[in-house]
Design a protein around this motif. Structure first.
Motif, PDB file in Angstrom:
ATOM      1  N   ASP A  56     -31.351 -11.676  21.098  1.00 30.19           N
ATOM      2  CA  ASP A  56     -30.920 -13.058  20.645  1.00 30.19           C
ATOM      3  C   ASP A  56     -32.310 -13.785  20.224  1.00 30.19           C
ATOM      4  O   ASP A  56     -33.026 -14.016  21.292  1.00 30.19           O
ATOM      5  N   LYS A  57     -32.750 -13.917  18.941  1.00 31.58           N
ATOM      6  CA  LYS A  57     -33.989 -14.319  18.552  1.00 31.58           C
ATOM      7  C   LYS A  57     -33.851 -15.859  18.123  1.00 31.58           C
ATOM      8  O   LYS A  57     -34.903 -16.481  17.608  1.00 31.58           O
ATOM      9  N   ASP A  58     -32.801 -16.705  18.452  1.00 32.45           N
ATOM     10  CA  ASP A  58     -32.709 -17.973  18.015  1.00 32.45           C
ATOM     11  C   ASP A  58     -32.789 -19.100  19.182  1.00 32.45           C
ATOM     12  O   ASP A  58     -32.101 -18.837  20.250  1.00 32.45           O
ATOM     13  N   ILE A  59     -33.293 -20.156  19.115  1.00 31.03           N
ATOM     14  CA  ILE A  59     -33.377 -21.333  20.057  1.00 31.03           C
ATOM     15  C   ILE A  59     -33.026 -22.523  19.394  1.00 31.03           C
ATOM     16  O   ILE A  59     -33.380 -22.875  18.285  1.00 31.03           O
ATOM     17  N   ALA A  60     -31.861 -23.081  19.901  1.00 33.93           N
ATOM     18  CA  ALA A  60     -31.282 -24.373  19.343  1.00 33.93           C
ATOM     19  C   ALA A  60     -32.049 -25.466  19.923  1.00 33.93           C
ATOM     20  O   ALA A  60     -32.116 -25.742  20.943  1.00 33.93           O
ATOM     21  N   VAL A  61     -32.532 -26.286  18.656  1.00 36.16           N
ATOM     22  CA  VAL A  61     -33.350 -27.766  19.268  1.00 36.16           C
ATOM     23  C   VAL A  61     -32.505 -28.714  18.841  1.00 36.16           C
ATOM     24  O   VAL A  61     -31.947 -28.942  17.773  1.00 36.16           O
ATOM     25  N   THR A  62     -32.253 -29.526  19.834  1.00 35.54           N
ATOM     26  CA  THR A  62     -31.590 -30.984  19.383  1.00 35.54           C
ATOM     27  C   THR A  62     -32.701 -32.040  19.461  1.00 35.54           C
ATOM     28  O   THR A  62     -33.495 -32.048  20.529  1.00 35.54           O
ATOM     29  N   ALA A  63     -32.736 -32.840  18.700  1.00 32.36           N
ATOM     30  CA  ALA A  63     -33.887 -33.839  18.445  1.00 32.36           C
ATOM     31  C   ALA A  63     -33.161 -35.125  17.842  1.00 32.36           C
ATOM     32  O   ALA A  63     -32.373 -34.957  17.009  1.00 32.36           O
ATOM     33  N   SER A  64     -33.503 -36.235  18.457  1.00 27.98           N
ATOM     34  CA  SER A  64     -33.166 -37.592  18.110  1.00 27.98           C
ATOM     35  C   SER A  64     -34.071 -38.707  17.652  1.00 27.98           C
ATOM     36  O   SER A  64     -35.214 -38.528  18.504  1.00 27.98           O
ATOM     37  N   HIS A  65     -34.044 -39.041  16.590  1.00 27.86           N
ATOM     38  CA  HIS A  65     -35.278 -40.073  16.204  1.00 27.86           C
ATOM     39  C   HIS A  65     -36.351 -39.569  16.128  1.00 27.86           C
ATOM     40  O   HIS A  65     -37.594 -40.100  16.405  1.00 27.86           O
ATOM     41  N   THR A  66     -36.659 -38.226  15.748  1.00 31.55           N
ATOM     42  CA  THR A  66     -37.861 -37.504  15.674  1.00 31.55           C
ATOM     43  C   THR A  66     -37.743 -36.231  15.019  1.00 31.55           C
ATOM     44  O   THR A  66     -36.489 -35.474  15.030  1.00 31.55           O
ATOM     45  N   ASP A  67     -38.503 -35.692  14.326  1.00 29.27           N
ATOM     46  CA  ASP A  67     -38.605 -34.248  13.590  1.00 29.27           C
ATOM     47  C   ASP A  67     -39.209 -33.537  14.733  1.00 29.27           C
ATOM     48  O   ASP A  67     -39.843 -33.878  15.649  1.00 29.27           O
ATOM     49  N   TRP A  68     -39.481 -32.137  14.524  1.00 26.35           N
ATOM     50  CA  TRP A  68     -40.010 -31.131  15.199  1.00 26.35           C
ATOM     51  C   TRP A  68     -40.706 -30.037  14.483  1.00 26.35           C
ATOM     52  O   TRP A  68     -40.216 -29.775  13.626  1.00 26.35           O
ATOM     53  N   THR A  69     -41.732 -29.576  15.457  1.00 18.73           N
ATOM     54  CA  THR A  69     -42.465 -28.417  14.745  1.00 18.73           C
ATOM     55  C   THR A  69     -42.498 -27.383  15.955  1.00 18.73           C
ATOM     56  O   THR A  69     -42.280 -27.429  17.140  1.00 18.73           O
ATOM     57  N   VAL A  70     -42.791 -26.105  15.432  1.00 21.85           N
ATOM     58  CA  VAL A  70     -42.629 -25.069  16.250  1.00 21.85           C
ATOM     59  C   VAL A  70     -43.746 -23.913  16.024  1.00 21.85           C
ATOM     60  O   VAL A  70     -44.283 -23.857  14.649  1.00 21.85           O
ATOM     61  N   GLY A  85     -33.360 -25.222   9.969  1.00 21.90           N
ATOM     62  CA  GLY A  85     -32.638 -26.220  10.259  1.00 21.90           C
ATOM     63  C   GLY A  85     -32.749 -26.786  11.706  1.00 21.90           C
ATOM     64  O   GLY A  85     -33.692 -27.134  12.123  1.00 21.90           O
ATOM     65  N   GLN A  86     -31.892 -26.550  12.707  1.00 24.51           N
ATOM     66  CA  GLN A  86     -31.889 -27.081  13.862  1.00 24.51           C
ATOM     67  C   GLN A  86     -32.134 -25.674  14.702  1.00 24.51           C
ATOM     68  O   GLN A  86     -31.944 -25.699  15.902  1.00 24.51           O
ATOM     69  N   LEU A  87     -32.623 -24.698  14.233  1.00 24.83           N
ATOM     70  CA  LEU A  87     -32.873 -23.409  14.946  1.00 24.83           C
ATOM     71  C   LEU A  87     -34.448 -23.096  14.821  1.00 24.83           C
ATOM     72  O   LEU A  87     -34.934 -23.254  13.757  1.00 24.83           O
ATOM     73  N   ALA A  88     -34.984 -22.529  15.890  1.00 22.45           N
ATOM     74  CA  ALA A  88     -36.297 -21.867  15.912  1.00 22.45           C
ATOM     75  C   ALA A  88     -35.990 -20.332  15.882  1.00 22.45           C
ATOM     76  O   ALA A  88     -35.320 -20.113  17.022  1.00 22.45           O
ATOM     77  N   THR A  89     -36.193 -19.480  14.745  1.00 20.52           N
ATOM     78  CA  THR A  89     -35.973 -18.248  14.816  1.00 20.52           C
ATOM     79  C   THR A  89     -36.995 -17.492  15.105  1.00 20.52           C
ATOM     80  O   THR A  89     -38.071 -17.541  14.396  1.00 20.52           O
ATOM     81  N   LEU A  90     -37.270 -16.531  15.792  1.00 21.42           N
ATOM     82  CA  LEU A  90     -38.063 -15.518  16.117  1.00 21.42           C
ATOM     83  C   LEU A  90     -38.010 -14.238  15.044  1.00 21.42           C
ATOM     84  O   LEU A  90     -36.977 -13.802  14.932  1.00 21.42           O
ATOM     85  N   SER A  91     -39.210 -13.614  15.015  1.00 26.57           N
ATOM     86  CA  SER A  91     -39.376 -12.293  14.359  1.00 26.57           C
ATOM     87  C   SER A  91     -40.467 -11.467  15.157  1.00 26.57           C
ATOM     88  O   SER A  91     -41.329 -11.998  15.312  1.00 26.57           O
ATOM     89  N   VAL A  92     -40.089 -10.463  15.513  1.00 30.69           N
ATOM     90  CA  VAL A  92     -41.191  -9.449  16.265  1.00 30.69           C
ATOM     91  C   VAL A  92     -41.203  -8.190  15.789  1.00 30.69           C
ATOM     92  O   VAL A  92     -40.420  -7.543  14.961  1.00 30.69           O
ATOM     93  N   ASP A  93     -42.488  -7.634  15.982  1.00 23.55           N
ATOM     94  CA  ASP A  93     -42.736  -6.100  15.447  1.00 23.55           C
ATOM     95  C   ASP A  93     -42.124  -5.266  16.650  1.00 23.55           C
ATOM     96  O   ASP A  93     -42.123  -5.920  17.786  1.00 23.55           O
ATOM     97  N   SER A  94     -41.970  -4.098  16.306  1.00 22.20           N
ATOM     98  CA  SER A  94     -41.333  -3.061  17.428  1.00 22.20           C
ATOM     99  C   SER A  94     -42.561  -2.739  18.133  1.00 22.20           C
ATOM    100  O   SER A  94     -43.699  -2.825  17.868  1.00 22.20           O
ATOM    101  N   ASN A  95     -42.504  -2.621  19.654  1.00 23.03           N
ATOM    102  CA  ASN A  95     -43.375  -2.469  20.522  1.00 23.03           C
ATOM    103  C   ASN A  95     -43.680  -0.910  20.526  1.00 23.03           C
ATOM    104  O   ASN A  95     -42.913  -0.159  21.095  1.00 23.03           O
ATOM    105  N   PRO A  96     -44.825  -0.497  20.044  1.00 22.60           N
ATOM    106  CA  PRO A  96     -44.885   0.983  20.195  1.00 22.60           C
ATOM    107  C   PRO A  96     -45.460   1.551  21.478  1.00 22.60           C
ATOM    108  O   PRO A  96     -45.735   2.843  21.529  1.00 22.60           O
ATOM    109  N   THR A  97     -45.800   0.609  22.423  1.00 25.27           N
ATOM    110  CA  THR A  97     -46.326   1.308  23.547  1.00 25.27           C
ATOM    111  C   THR A  97     -45.249   1.181  24.769  1.00 25.27           C
ATOM    112  O   THR A  97     -43.956   0.528  24.342  1.00 25.27           O
TER     113      THR A  97
END
Length: 338
Positions: A56-70, A85-97
């Motif tokens: 699961d690479k999604d983080i749900a963000v709830t914000a009121s009276h403000t925007d947000w950055t990640v 939108g209201q999600l911070a979504t991750l992407s990762v490389d495979s771990n070769p080690t």
């Protein structure tokens, strides 16, 4: 007097009413200000992902009276994040080690930087993988060195080498990043036996979860028989050397071999001892009788073993030419001169 008292009561009433109105107005104003304050929350502060990046690479963000950055604050070489939108979504490389790694992202309210969350991202290490460029290695009987290439993404060790075979290095630490390929030197000593020798060496990750094998074999020594260091030798006797005194003129040769041998081709006028052997042997040769013929006589002795042989050529010369002087009468004439 009665009128006066009534007026005073009305004033008290009006003052009380004014107080109530002002309090209500202030309360409404304060309430309005509170509703306009920025608010920020997230549904998780840690994420665990598999080595291949699944999870699961999604983080749900709830914000009121403000925007947000990640943004990524640790692990930017393999970890990325985007706002969706209201999600911070991750992407990762495979771990070769095989080592677990950790990164972090930060979510911040734009209206108030003090409103922020750190999210820890943990990615599992990959399973150990090990391989070699050849599954078999063969040495000649004389021995020597050969290389194999070992590729692994973890720490590894080698086992199974016998006394005649050395492996260098016999272990390696885990690489810092992706899989690492390195040369491993196999060194075999000389095989002085008549049997092929073989062993199986195993390269394994130290956690025992991955392994690969290399079969190492060495040929048996080449069959060989040498007389005084060569495969062909010659001996010569005089014709008069023989009979009961022949042993007094014996000659010896050194026979070395790595196979069992026997002799053939020995004539009745020649003594050869021993007639068989293996390893290092002193062989004695001499004529058993004199040779009175005017021509030389020869014998070819063969020492024969498995897939090999050596030759000894023996020559006995004919007798030396002789001059026989017979006494005769010698008459001397003497002339006397008077």
């Amino acid at each position: 007097n009665n009128f006066k008292i009534t007026v005073m009561k009305k004033k008290d009433f009006l003052w009380s009413l004014l107080t109530i109105v002002m309090a209500a107005t202030l309360s409404v104003g304060l309430s309005s200000c509170k509703k306009d304050d920025p608010e920020l929350s997230v549904n998780k502060t840690s994420i665990s992902l598999q080595a291949n990046g699944d999870g699961d690479k999604d983080i749900a963000v709830t914000a009121s009276h403000t925007d947000w950055t990640v943004s990524v604050t640790d692990g930017s070489s393999w970890l990325r994040v985007s706002k969706n939108g209201q999600l911070a979504t991750l992407s990762v490389d495979s771990n070769p080690t095989t080592t677990t790694r950790t990164g972090k992202i930060k979510i911040v309210a734009t209206a108030d930087a003090s409103l922020s969350y750190d999210v820890t991202v943990t990615q599992e290490g990959a399973d150990g993988i090990i391989s070699v460029n050849s599954s078999s290695v063969e040495f000649e009987s004389v021995g020597g060195t050969q290389n194999v290439q070992v590729t692994c993404n973890a720490a590894w060790i080698v086992s199974g080498a016998q006394g005649w075979l050395s492996v260098e290095p016999s272990s390696a630490a885990a690489p810092n990043s992706a899989s690492e390929s390195r040369a491993v030197i196999l060194k075999a000593s000389e095989n002085t036996t008549n049997d092929e020798r073989r062993c199986t060496i195993t390269f394994s990750t130290t956690d025992g979860k991955a392994s690969t094998e290399v079969v190492v074999s060495q040929k048996k020594q080449n069959p060989q028989i040498l007389v005084n260091g060569t495969e062909f030798n010659s001996i010569e006797f005089e014709g008069s050397f023989g009979g009961k005194n022949g042993i007094d003129f014996k000659q010896s040769v050194t026979v070395t071999s790595n196979v069992q041998w026997t002799i053939s081709g020995v004539p009745d006028w020649l003594s050869v001892s021993p007639s068989n052997g293996n390893g290092s042997v002193q062989m004695t040769i001499y004529p058993t009788n004199e040779h009175m013929s005017s021509t030389d006589r020869e014998a070819t002795i063969t020492l024969r073993g498995s897939n090999t042989e050596a030759i000894i050529k023996v020559t006995q010369k004919g007798p030396l030419p002789s001059v026989k002087v017979t006494p005769v009468n010698v008459v001397a004439l003497y002339n006397q001169i008077g």
